[in-house]
Design an enzyme around this catalytic site. Structure first.
Site: not given
Length: 602
Positions: A199-201
């Site tokens: 996951y990331c922003t």
């Protein structure tokens, strides 16, 4: 949508862009007419956009995109209502006081080796709509464990992250996304054979990083990514769900939280709960954002981030030439190396406006034989001026001080074989600068002289190619420079300095942790015949600048520089041949090729 309501729009799209110039024209026209501010990055492989403006204007922008091309029909447009930028300093740093539209080589830079081929984005991990149902991760390979991989930078994870019961979360703790691929390479055994959920922003970094993991082959097939990133997740779960803290965003909002008011960040100094980056405090060395609460903030202090603390960074009494000025740390102040669980504020060293705030490349410059930091700074003044928007040059002296020597002219002989004139006197010592070298002759005793002495014979411009003594001393010297004055993005070496740089880059893996850099620039370089160079193709990204066969370089032959370039992996090296002699050229087209190489590391 109300005209007076403000918002921020984020979106990306990986797709082959048939005509990049037409798309550039569209964005300039559309964003300007709608008074949108922010960042637009375009490449032949897609777009990455963060813009702000009135909600009605952002809605019109989305509709115009869909009408412009079918490429945008299934784009995930993330539109959020927020306040107008209130902090002018933060808004300016985030790019929300102007409109910046640029064509770039890559939408996100995965690797510090940008000349190497990027992974195929079509091989990216499968999208999951939620972390609350991970059954799809297990369905394909239920016998494998699940790990949660955070693809963001350290300063982002410090204020918010996922905490899923009974699931191991991996935080690579990298300064920037381009460091993540190296972490993946070093931690392959922790990932191999697992179901990996990333996951990331907003999702764009996971697209590239998941494709990179899958490109590693057997054992790395089961990679998944959270659709829409943390932003979409918090829209789905306003109470935060499994996400604790705040989501760092790259616009004037700084961070976005859930209805859960828990603070997971802590002040770098006092360790009290704190998660507000509005003051934009930064590490004195690497310029990474650090959390410093209002009570601990002081204009007369510098801060050292936890990554630099682990590397033992501190202000020391080491003199160097930086941007053409001599810099010395505060006299009479000594600092000990400190461990990662110790926090230290450093006295402010006057530096003026720090160019690293705008993310310039810090390049360590190694001069040639019988030069010094000051003279090399002078020789590269034109280059520094042409590159001032993208680089910060740091100049240092080599460790071996050389004695003063001078060559007397051959006396003219008369018919009686008597000298017609006495030998010329040595030059005056006034204002004479010390000269240094990276390698010295085998009979060098390390002493310097206060007076001039006559050379034993005529100067041989190639004599220093045969000198290899002093390598260990030079390496130790550079380790100290990296420890005390780093980090550096790259190393630029000229002539003998290029030979030294080549040896360092050949030993890059061995020196990892003590001398970390992403690229080298070798100007009028040559290779020394030393065992350290016998390592096969050198994988370090490199730019080779040297005179062509008609380049009038009387010091280093064209063939010698070509042979050095041939030792590097051709997939991650570039060559600039010029006709300008024993210098670094700064006119077109050479300067454009230099800028193109360096621009890939920004």
């Amino acid at each position: 949508m109300s005209e007076d309501k403000y918002g921020v729009l984020l979106y990306y799209k990986y797709a082959e862009i048939p005509n990049l110039d037409d798309l550039l024209t569209f964005y300039h026209s559309n964003c300007s007419s709608l008074s949108l501010l922010g960042r637009v990055r375009l490449s032949s492989h897609g777009v990455n956009v963060t813009v702000g403006g009135n909600l009605s204007s952002l809605g019109n922008h989305i509709q115009a995109l869909k009408a412009y091309s079918t490429l945008f029909h299934h784009t995930d447009f993330k539109l959020a209502t927020c306040h107008h930028p209130l902090n002018d300093k933060v808004a300016q740093e985030c790019g929300f006081t102007s409109l910046s539209i640029r064509i770039v080589h890559e939408l996100v830079t995965l690797s510090s080796h940008p000349l190497l081929k990027s992974p195929n984005i079509s091989n990216a991990g499968k999208h999951l709509s939620s972390l609350h149902n991970t059954s799809s991760c297990y369905s394909e390979s239920p016998e494998k464990g699940l790990v949660l991989l955070d693809a963001r930078n350290l300063y982002e994870t410090r204020i918010g992250k996922f905490d899923v019961p009974n699931v191991e979360t991996l935080d690579p703790q990298v300064r920037q996304f381009s460091d993540l691929s190296s972490w993946i390479d070093d931690n392959g055994e922790r990932l191999k054979g697992k179901n990996i959920l990333m996951y990331c922003t907003g999702g764009i970094r996971c697209e590239m990083a998941s494709a990179y993991i899958r490109s590693k082959g057997a054992g790395f097939e089961n990679v998944f990514q959270l659709f829409g990133g943390i932003q979409r997740y918090l829209e789905q779960f306003p109470d935060g769900g499994f996400f604790k803290g705040k989501n760092f965003v790259f616009d004037h909002r700084i961070s976005v939280g859930s209805s859960d008011a828990n603070v997971i960040g802590t002040c770098l100094i006092c360790q009290c709960s704190f998660d507000d980056y509005s003051s934009r405090c930064r590490c004195a060395y690497c310029r990474m954002l650090v959390l410093v609460c209002g009570s601990c903030q002081n204009e007369s202090t510098q801060y050292v981030c936890e990554l630099c603390q682990k590397q033992g960074k501190a202000v020391r009494s080491t003199q160097l030439i930086e941007n053409g000025e001599s810099k010395t740390s505060l006299p009479g102040v000594e600092f000990q190396n400190f461990s990662s669980d110790t926090t230290m504020c450093l006295p402010q060293v006057p530096r003026g406006d720090d160019p690293r705030t705008s993310r310039k490349l810090r390049i360590l410059c190694l001069h040639g034989f019988r030069q010094n930091a000051s003279s090399f700074k002078g020789r590269t003044a034109s280059l520094a001026k042409k590159l001032k928007k993208m680089t910060e040059f740091v100049f240092i002296d080599a460790p071996h001080e050389l004695p003063f020597i001078y060559q007397t002219p051959m006396p003219e002989l008369n018919v009686n074989c008597a000298s017609s004139s006495p030998p010329s006197p040595p030059p005056p010592l006034d204002n004479c600068k010390k000269k240094f070298a990276w390698f010295v002759a085998p009979n060098f005793d390390g002493s310097s002289a206060a007076d001039w002495k006559v050379a034993d014979g005529p100067f041989d411009p190639l004599q220093y190619q045969q000198q290899t003594n002093g390598y260990d001393i030079s390496v130790s010297h550079l380790k100290n420079v990296f420890s005390q004055e780093g980090p550096f993005d790259g190393i630029l070496g000229f002539s003998q300095g290029a030979a030294m740089t080549a040896l360092i880059s050949a030993q890059q893996e061995k020196l990892k942790g003590e001398m970390d850099f992403k690229f080298v620039v070798l100007c009028s370089g040559f290779a020394l015949r030393m065992k350290e160079m016998e390592c096969g193709p050198i994988k370090c990204p490199s730019l080779h600048i040297f005179g062509n066969e008609h380049g009038k370089d009387r010091q280093i032959a064209n063939q010698a520089s070509k042979e050095l370039a041939s030792l590097y992996d051709s997939d991650c090296s570039a060559i600039v041949e010029h006709d300008c002699g024993h210098i670094i050229p700064t006119r077109s087209p050479y300067i454009d090729e230099i800028k193109d190489f360096l621009g890939r590391f920004l």
